[in-house]
Motif scaffolding. Structure first.
Motif, PDB file in Angstrom:
ATOM      1  N   VAL A  60       0.838  -1.202   0.000  1.00  0.00           N
ATOM      2  CA  VAL A  60       0.000   0.000   0.000  1.00  0.00           C
ATOM      3  C   VAL A  60       0.870   1.248   0.000  1.00  0.00           C
ATOM      4  O   VAL A  60       0.596   2.214  -0.710  1.00  0.00           O
ATOM      5  CB  VAL A  60      -0.973  -0.010   1.193  1.00  0.00           C
ATOM      6  N   SER A  61       1.951   1.229   0.771  1.00  0.00           N
ATOM      7  CA  SER A  61       2.864   2.369   0.812  1.00  0.00           C
ATOM      8  C   SER A  61       3.480   2.627  -0.562  1.00  0.00           C
ATOM      9  O   SER A  61       3.542   3.776  -1.018  1.00  0.00           O
ATOM     10  CB  SER A  61       3.959   2.120   1.847  1.00  0.00           C
ATOM     11  N   ARG A  62       3.901   1.562  -1.237  1.00  0.00           N
ATOM     12  CA  ARG A  62       4.463   1.723  -2.587  1.00  0.00           C
ATOM     13  C   ARG A  62       3.413   2.256  -3.562  1.00  0.00           C
ATOM     14  O   ARG A  62       3.703   3.131  -4.381  1.00  0.00           O
ATOM     15  CB  ARG A  62       5.024   0.392  -3.095  1.00  0.00           C
ATOM     16  N   ALA A  63       2.190   1.755  -3.458  1.00  0.00           N
ATOM     17  CA  ALA A  63       1.117   2.221  -4.340  1.00  0.00           C
ATOM     18  C   ALA A  63       0.821   3.694  -4.079  1.00  0.00           C
ATOM     19  O   ALA A  63       0.599   4.471  -5.017  1.00  0.00           O
ATOM     20  CB  ALA A  63      -0.137   1.381  -4.148  1.00  0.00           C
ATOM     21  N   ALA A  64       0.840   4.116  -2.815  1.00  0.00           N
ATOM     22  CA  ALA A  64       0.602   5.525  -2.481  1.00  0.00           C
ATOM     23  C   ALA A  64       1.720   6.407  -3.044  1.00  0.00           C
ATOM     24  O   ALA A  64       1.452   7.492  -3.570  1.00  0.00           O
ATOM     25  CB  ALA A  64       0.488   5.701  -0.972  1.00  0.00           C
ATOM     26  N   GLN A  65       2.955   5.953  -2.952  1.00  0.00           N
ATOM     27  CA  GLN A  65       4.074   6.717  -3.507  1.00  0.00           C
ATOM     28  C   GLN A  65       3.952   6.820  -5.019  1.00  0.00           C
ATOM     29  O   GLN A  65       4.164   7.891  -5.590  1.00  0.00           O
ATOM     30  CB  GLN A  65       5.401   6.077  -3.124  1.00  0.00           C
ATOM     31  N   THR A  66       3.603   5.721  -5.668  1.00  0.00           N
ATOM     32  CA  THR A  66       3.443   5.711  -7.124  1.00  0.00           C
ATOM     33  C   THR A  66       2.331   6.663  -7.553  1.00  0.00           C
ATOM     34  O   THR A  66       2.463   7.377  -8.542  1.00  0.00           O
ATOM     35  CB  THR A  66       3.142   4.283  -7.623  1.00  0.00           C
ATOM     36  N   ALA A  78      -9.729  -2.342  -3.430  1.00  0.00           N
ATOM     37  CA  ALA A  78      -9.207  -3.522  -4.120  1.00  0.00           C
ATOM     38  C   ALA A  78      -8.927  -3.250  -5.597  1.00  0.00           C
ATOM     39  O   ALA A  78      -8.062  -3.880  -6.189  1.00  0.00           O
ATOM     40  CB  ALA A  78     -10.177  -4.686  -3.977  1.00  0.00           C
ATOM     41  N   ASN A  79      -9.639  -2.283  -6.181  1.00  0.00           N
ATOM     42  CA  ASN A  79      -9.434  -1.961  -7.598  1.00  0.00           C
ATOM     43  C   ASN A  79      -8.251  -1.021  -7.820  1.00  0.00           C
ATOM     44  O   ASN A  79      -8.003  -0.587  -8.934  1.00  0.00           O
ATOM     45  CB  ASN A  79     -10.701  -1.356  -8.211  1.00  0.00           C
ATOM     46  N   GLY A  80      -7.515  -0.685  -6.741  1.00  0.00           N
ATOM     47  CA  GLY A  80      -6.339   0.165  -6.852  1.00  0.00           C
ATOM     48  C   GLY A  80      -6.626   1.646  -6.681  1.00  0.00           C
ATOM     49  O   GLY A  80      -5.720   2.468  -6.776  1.00  0.00           O
ATOM     50  N   MET A  81      -7.865   2.012  -6.408  1.00  0.00           N
ATOM     51  CA  MET A  81      -8.240   3.413  -6.239  1.00  0.00           C
ATOM     52  C   MET A  81      -8.036   3.842  -4.781  1.00  0.00           C
ATOM     53  O   MET A  81      -8.395   3.112  -3.860  1.00  0.00           O
ATOM     54  CB  MET A  81      -9.719   3.594  -6.624  1.00  0.00           C
ATOM     55  N   PHE A  82      -7.452   5.029  -4.611  1.00  0.00           N
ATOM     56  CA  PHE A  82      -7.317   5.620  -3.277  1.00  0.00           C
ATOM     57  C   PHE A  82      -8.491   6.554  -3.035  1.00  0.00           C
ATOM     58  O   PHE A  82      -8.887   7.308  -3.930  1.00  0.00           O
ATOM     59  CB  PHE A  82      -6.023   6.442  -3.170  1.00  0.00           C
ATOM     60  N   ILE A  83      -9.044   6.524  -1.839  1.00  0.00           N
ATOM     61  CA  ILE A  83     -10.051   7.495  -1.428  1.00  0.00           C
ATOM     62  C   ILE A  83      -9.361   8.416  -0.434  1.00  0.00           C
ATOM     63  O   ILE A  83      -8.895   7.969   0.618  1.00  0.00           O
ATOM     64  CB  ILE A  83     -11.283   6.810  -0.814  1.00  0.00           C
ATOM     65  N   THR A  84      -9.255   9.673  -0.813  1.00  0.00           N
ATOM     66  CA  THR A  84      -8.531  10.634   0.019  1.00  0.00           C
ATOM     67  C   THR A  84      -9.451  11.531   0.831  1.00  0.00           C
ATOM     68  O   THR A  84      -9.022  12.110   1.818  1.00  0.00           O
ATOM     69  CB  THR A  84      -7.599  11.511  -0.831  1.00  0.00           C
ATOM     70  N   ARG A  85     -10.704  11.655   0.408  1.00  0.00           N
ATOM     71  CA  ARG A  85     -11.668  12.491   1.141  1.00  0.00           C
ATOM     72  C   ARG A  85     -13.064  11.917   0.980  1.00  0.00           C
ATOM     73  O   ARG A  85     -13.379  11.306  -0.037  1.00  0.00           O
ATOM     74  CB  ARG A  85     -11.734  13.907   0.576  1.00  0.00           C
ATOM     75  N   LEU A  86     -13.875  12.178   1.977  1.00  0.00           N
ATOM     76  CA  LEU A  86     -15.289  11.859   1.905  1.00  0.00           C
ATOM     77  C   LEU A  86     -16.036  13.117   2.360  1.00  0.00           C
ATOM     78  O   LEU A  86     -16.346  13.264   3.533  1.00  0.00           O
ATOM     79  CB  LEU A  86     -15.623  10.650   2.797  1.00  0.00           C
TER      80      LEU A  86
END
Length: 92
Positions: A60-66, A78-86
């Protein structure tokens, strides 16, 4: 993820579904509930929230950096999408 956050692995029906970033388990469940209300995570049981494994945390850390997620995130789906705000979700 901020420095005061922990990563929690959300499991549905015994399988990993997503990763939640929260300061504690109670806040992680609040995020899960909002995501359930939005239809982004399953609402039907069985659902479990567990601390992530070190390997998953590294992934997850590597994906966030990428993805250049520098300000932290609430969930990594699971689909690789980050949710940063709601916005307007009442997470308080």
């Amino acid at each position: 993820m901020t420095t005061s956050s922990q990563l929690w692995s959300l499991h549905h029906d015994g399988r990993h579904h997503s990763v939640i970033s929260a300061s504690d388990e109670g806040r992680a469940w609040k995020i899960v509930q909002v995501l359930q209300d939005l239809g982004d995570v399953p609402a039907e049981p069985p659902i479990a929230l567990l601390p992530t494994t070190p390997e998953l945390a590294r992934q997850v850390s590597r994906a966030a950096q990428t993805a250049r997620i520098d300000e932290g995130f609430l969930a990594f789906m699971a689909n690789g999408m980050f949710i940063t705000r709601l916005c307007g979700a009442g997470l308080g």
